[in-house]
Design a protein around this motif. Structure first.
Motif, PDB file in Angstrom:
ATOM      1  N   LEU A 115       0.828  -1.195   0.000  1.00  7.09           N
ATOM      2  CA  LEU A 115       0.000   0.000   0.000  1.00  7.09           C
ATOM      3  C   LEU A 115       0.869   1.253   0.000  1.00  7.09           C
ATOM      4  CD1 LEU A 115      -2.923  -0.858   2.468  1.00  7.09           C
ATOM      5  CD2 LEU A 115      -3.047  -0.526  -0.008  1.00  7.09           C
ATOM      6  N   GLY A 116       1.906   1.254   0.833  1.00  4.99           N
ATOM      7  CA  GLY A 116       2.801   2.405   0.863  1.00  4.99           C
ATOM      8  C   GLY A 116       3.466   2.663  -0.473  1.00  4.99           C
ATOM      9  N   ARG A 117       3.883   1.609  -1.129  1.00  4.51           N
ATOM     10  CA  ARG A 117       4.527   1.758  -2.436  1.00  4.51           C
ATOM     11  C   ARG A 117       3.536   2.287  -3.469  1.00  4.51           C
ATOM     12  NH1 ARG A 117       9.283  -1.535  -3.069  1.00  4.51           N
ATOM     13  NH2 ARG A 117       8.737  -2.060  -5.212  1.00  4.51           N
ATOM     14  N   SER A 118       2.305   1.813  -3.409  1.00  4.48           N
ATOM     15  CA  SER A 118       1.300   2.300  -4.354  1.00  4.48           C
ATOM     16  C   SER A 118       1.013   3.777  -4.145  1.00  4.48           C
ATOM     17  CB  SER A 118       0.007   1.483  -4.210  1.00  4.48           C
ATOM     18  OG  SER A 118       0.199   0.146  -4.605  1.00  4.48           O
ATOM     19  N   ILE A 119       0.955   4.213  -2.896  1.00  5.64           N
ATOM     20  CA  ILE A 119       0.729   5.636  -2.616  1.00  5.64           C
ATOM     21  C   ILE A 119       1.895   6.466  -3.140  1.00  5.64           C
ATOM     22  CG2 ILE A 119       0.425   7.346  -0.790  1.00  5.64           C
ATOM     23  CD1 ILE A 119      -0.881   5.054   0.863  1.00  5.64           C
ATOM     24  N   CYS A 120       3.113   5.995  -2.903  1.00  4.62           N
ATOM     25  CA  CYS A 120       4.283   6.699  -3.450  1.00  4.62           C
ATOM     26  C   CYS A 120       4.177   6.836  -4.962  1.00  4.62           C
ATOM     27  CB  CYS A 120       5.561   5.945  -3.088  1.00  4.62           C
ATOM     28  SG  CYS A 120       6.047   6.009  -1.359  1.00  4.62           S
ATOM     29  N   HIS A 121       3.834   5.743  -5.624  1.00  7.85           N
ATOM     30  CA  HIS A 121       3.776   5.738  -7.087  1.00  7.85           C
ATOM     31  C   HIS A 121       2.748   6.738  -7.590  1.00  7.85           C
ATOM     32  CE1 HIS A 121       4.046   4.036 -11.152  1.00  7.85           C
ATOM     33  NE2 HIS A 121       2.734   4.221 -11.196  1.00  7.85           N
ATOM     34  N   VAL A 122       1.543   6.751  -7.007  1.00  3.91           N
ATOM     35  CA  VAL A 122       0.491   7.658  -7.462  1.00  3.91           C
ATOM     36  C   VAL A 122       0.894   9.109  -7.202  1.00  3.91           C
ATOM     37  CG1 VAL A 122      -1.881   8.415  -7.025  1.00  3.91           C
ATOM     38  CG2 VAL A 122      -1.371   5.978  -7.257  1.00  3.91           C
ATOM     39  N   ALA A 123       1.406   9.401  -6.012  1.00  2.00           N
ATOM     40  CA  ALA A 123       1.795  10.775  -5.697  1.00  2.00           C
ATOM     41  C   ALA A 123       2.888  11.278  -6.639  1.00  2.00           C
ATOM     42  CB  ALA A 123       2.257  10.865  -4.246  1.00  2.00           C
ATOM     43  N   LEU A 124       3.866  10.431  -6.921  1.00  2.00           N
ATOM     44  CA  LEU A 124       4.946  10.834  -7.823  1.00  2.00           C
ATOM     45  C   LEU A 124       4.443  10.999  -9.248  1.00  2.00           C
ATOM     46  CD1 LEU A 124       7.683   8.472  -6.383  1.00  2.00           C
ATOM     47  CD2 LEU A 124       7.696  10.980  -6.265  1.00  2.00           C
ATOM     48  N   ALA A 125       3.581  10.095  -9.695  1.00  2.00           N
ATOM     49  CA  ALA A 125       3.053  10.168 -11.054  1.00  2.00           C
ATOM     50  C   ALA A 125       2.209  11.411 -11.266  1.00  2.00           C
ATOM     51  CB  ALA A 125       2.227   8.919 -11.372  1.00  2.00           C
ATOM     52  N   ARG A 126       1.641  11.946 -10.176  1.00  2.09           N
ATOM     53  CA  ARG A 126       0.784  13.127 -10.289  1.00  2.09           C
ATOM     54  C   ARG A 126       1.491  14.409  -9.888  1.00  2.09           C
ATOM     55  NH1 ARG A 126      -5.302  10.933  -8.711  1.00  2.09           N
ATOM     56  NH2 ARG A 126      -5.285   9.227 -10.212  1.00  2.09           N
ATOM     57  N   GLY A 127       2.820  14.352  -9.836  1.00  2.00           N
ATOM     58  CA  GLY A 127       3.601  15.578  -9.711  1.00  2.00           C
ATOM     59  C   GLY A 127       3.951  16.017  -8.318  1.00  2.00           C
ATOM     60  N   ASP A 128       3.684  15.215  -7.300  1.00  2.00           N
ATOM     61  CA  ASP A 128       4.026  15.597  -5.937  1.00  2.00           C
ATOM     62  C   ASP A 128       5.450  15.174  -5.588  1.00  2.00           C
ATOM     63  OD1 ASP A 128       1.566  16.740  -5.472  1.00  2.00           O
ATOM     64  OD2 ASP A 128       0.713  14.973  -4.500  1.00  2.00           O
ATOM     65  N   CYS A 129       5.928  15.678  -4.462  1.00  2.00           N
ATOM     66  CA  CYS A 129       7.232  15.292  -3.928  1.00  2.00           C
ATOM     67  C   CYS A 129       7.015  14.321  -2.766  1.00  2.00           C
ATOM     68  CB  CYS A 129       7.994  16.511  -3.437  1.00  2.00           C
ATOM     69  SG  CYS A 129       8.213  17.810  -4.680  1.00  2.00           S
ATOM     70  N   VAL A 130       7.893  13.334  -2.642  1.00  7.78           N
ATOM     71  CA  VAL A 130       7.690  12.266  -1.662  1.00  7.78           C
ATOM     72  C   VAL A 130       8.989  11.960  -0.928  1.00  7.78           C
ATOM     73  CG1 VAL A 130       7.111   9.832  -1.340  1.00  7.78           C
ATOM     74  CG2 VAL A 130       5.812  11.204  -2.978  1.00  7.78           C
ATOM     75  N   THR A 131       8.882  11.873   0.392  1.00 11.14           N
ATOM     76  CA  THR A 131       9.925  11.214   1.173  1.00 11.14           C
ATOM     77  C   THR A 131       9.368   9.863   1.582  1.00 11.14           C
ATOM     78  OG1 THR A 131      11.002  13.208   2.004  1.00 11.14           O
ATOM     79  CG2 THR A 131      11.249  11.223   3.316  1.00 11.14           C
ATOM     80  N   ALA A 132       9.928   8.802   1.033  1.00  9.40           N
ATOM     81  CA  ALA A 132       9.474   7.433   1.287  1.00  9.40           C
ATOM     82  C   ALA A 132      10.352   6.840   2.380  1.00  9.40           C
ATOM     83  CB  ALA A 132       9.570   6.596   0.015  1.00  9.40           C
ATOM     84  N   VAL A 133       9.716   6.387   3.456  1.00  8.41           N
ATOM     85  CA  VAL A 133      10.459   5.903   4.616  1.00  8.41           C
ATOM     86  C   VAL A 133      10.262   4.395   4.741  1.00  8.41           C
ATOM     87  CG1 VAL A 133      10.864   6.160   7.081  1.00  8.41           C
ATOM     88  CG2 VAL A 133      10.033   8.110   5.743  1.00  8.41           C
ATOM     89  N   GLY A 134      11.370   3.659   4.655  1.00  5.19           N
ATOM     90  CA  GLY A 134      11.329   2.216   4.804  1.00  5.19           C
ATOM     91  C   GLY A 134      11.795   1.787   6.176  1.00  5.19           C
ATOM     92  N   ARG A 135      11.934   0.476   6.358  1.00  6.30           N
ATOM     93  CA  ARG A 135      12.332  -0.073   7.647  1.00  6.30           C
ATOM     94  C   ARG A 135      13.836   0.074   7.863  1.00  6.30           C
ATOM     95  NH1 ARG A 135      10.048  -5.979   6.982  1.00  6.30           N
ATOM     96  NH2 ARG A 135      11.029  -5.604   4.947  1.00  6.30           N
ATOM     97  N   ASN A 136      14.215   0.232   9.111  1.00  6.37           N
ATOM     98  CA  ASN A 136      15.623   0.416   9.463  1.00  6.37           C
ATOM     99  C   ASN A 136      16.312  -0.940   9.557  1.00  6.37           C
ATOM    100  OD1 ASN A 136      17.993   1.641  10.201  1.00  6.37           O
ATOM    101  ND2 ASN A 136      17.400   1.998  12.313  1.00  6.37           N
ATOM    102  N   LEU A 137      16.587  -1.530   8.386  1.00  7.33           N
ATOM    103  CA  LEU A 137      17.236  -2.828   8.304  1.00  7.33           C
ATOM    104  C   LEU A 137      18.584  -2.673   7.602  1.00  7.33           C
ATOM    105  CD1 LEU A 137      14.192  -5.006   7.153  1.00  7.33           C
ATOM    106  CD2 LEU A 137      15.120  -4.790   9.470  1.00  7.33           C
ATOM    107  N   PRO A 138      19.517  -3.588   7.826  1.00  4.96           N
ATOM    108  CA  PRO A 138      20.822  -3.498   7.153  1.00  4.96           C
ATOM    109  C   PRO A 138      20.673  -3.441   5.635  1.00  4.96           C
ATOM    110  CG  PRO A 138      20.897  -5.136   8.912  1.00  4.96           C
ATOM    111  CD  PRO A 138      19.465  -4.716   8.777  1.00  4.96           C
TER     112      PRO A 138
END
Length: 340
Positions: free
Chosen positions: A56-79
């Motif tokens: 779901l998070g990835r889909s939201i990132c994709h739609v926001a970017l495709a529609r011209g917005d700026c995104v800071t995408a935050v993932g899990r703190n893993l190695p």
């Protein structure tokens, strides 16, 4: 460096203009929410999306970017995860944090503000659950679910609210689940954490609405991965935020109620009903709406499940309301009397 001003004027060859009349082929929210439309196109906003590596998070990132917005995408703190988060899109900043640890959220928020110069919408898609009977889950496992789902959300709210209060605007979009309203066998502690986040977010909404800050709780139905995940660094895991715990003998039978969540996963392999892409498109509208709702149920599964739950609750109230009467020696105290 404030790259927001630079990014807003830079458009990729395959990206639609934010003012393009074809950008909003369908509006999902009612007109009362004042979502973007061809007559009132959206202004570019900056998103801070926690849980961006889930489908779901990835889909939201994709739609926001495709529609011209700026995104800071935050993932899990893993190695090695921060390396994976890079180069998603020219208008996407990839970071990592552990929402249970406040300092990592503060660093992410500071880096996002430094990069874009502002933040308009904070989305929390983080989630963690264990599939197993309540009796089978130990204290550590129960605490881990509450620390991620509830304490993590509280950390995000508390560390970002001072910024929104100072500017007098901002929006939170908090992803809950049907598990936030229903008790689902095999997901007891996860349900408890989701019920808690609903109470926290609704209380927060009343507190911050006078300050110009909006809060929306999104309750999606069971969703399928139908987004173009390959555009964002490969496919997302199907059940990456759940762990399956082997049942004890008392709950091992395939027809045991405690096995309901496991059976649900098997069913979902072929019948995932709700589109993650549509959820993302509606989420984008929420981030651009002047009057978003407090709670939004998405997908027929969520709507029907919650409707059945509310209907059952109302029926129980009707069945038992006779207990609420004034007895001979009571002032409006409900007392059950044997023999009627």
């Amino acid at each position: 460096m404030d790259t927001y001003q630079t990014a807003r004027n830079h458009e990729s060859p395959t990206q639609s203009s934010p003012t393009s009349p074809n950008l909003y082929p369908r509006a999902y929210l009612p007109a009362s929410s004042e979502p973007p439309s061809s007559s009132k196109p959206a202004e570019q906003v900056v998103w801070l999306i926690f849980g961006a590596t889930g489908h779901l998070g990835r889909s939201i990132c994709h739609v926001a970017l495709a529609r011209g917005d700026c995104v800071t995408a935050v993932g899990r703190n893993l190695p090695g995860e921060e390396v994976v988060m890079q180069d998603w899109h020219q208008m996407c900043q990839g970071l990592v944090c552990d929402v249970r640890i406040r300092d990592t959220i503060s660093k992410v928020f500071s880096r996002a503000l430094e990069h874009w110069g502002k933040i308009d919408v904070v989305v929390n898609c983080t989630g963690y659950g264990i599939i197993g009977a309540c009796e089978d889950q130990d204290e550590h496992e129960i605490r881990a679910q509450f620390e991620t789902n509830l304490i993590g959300a509280a950390n995000i709210f508390q560390l970002t609210l001072p910024y929104f209060r100072e500017r007098g605007s901002g929006a939170y979009i908090v992803f809950s689940s049907t598990a936030g309203t229903l008790g689902i066998p095999g997901l007891g502690p996860y349900c408890a954490a989701k019920w808690a986040i609903e109470g926290l977010a609704e209380s927060l909404m009343y507190e911050v609405e006078p300050l110009g800050i909006k809060v929306t709780i999104v309750v999606p139905g069971l969703s399928r991965r139908d987004g173009p995940d390959e555009d964002l660094n490969g496919p997302a895991p199907m059940w990456g935020h759940f762990l399956l715990k082997p049942p004890a003998d008392a709950y091992r039978a395939t027809n045991s109620p405690a096995q309901h969540a496991t059976r649900m996963i098997d069913w979902l392999k072929y019948k995932e009903p709700t589109s993650a892409v549509r959820i993302a498109e509606i989420t984008w509208e929420l981030g651009h709406s002047k009057h978003p709702p407090l709670r939004l149920f998405l997908g027929s599964h969520a709507v029907e499940a919650i409707r059945d739950r509310l209907k059952s609750t109302i029926e129980e109230i009707e069945d038992w309301k006779y207990l609420n009467f004034k007895g001979e020696d009571e002032e409006g105290v409900g007392v059950a009397r044997a023999g009627g």
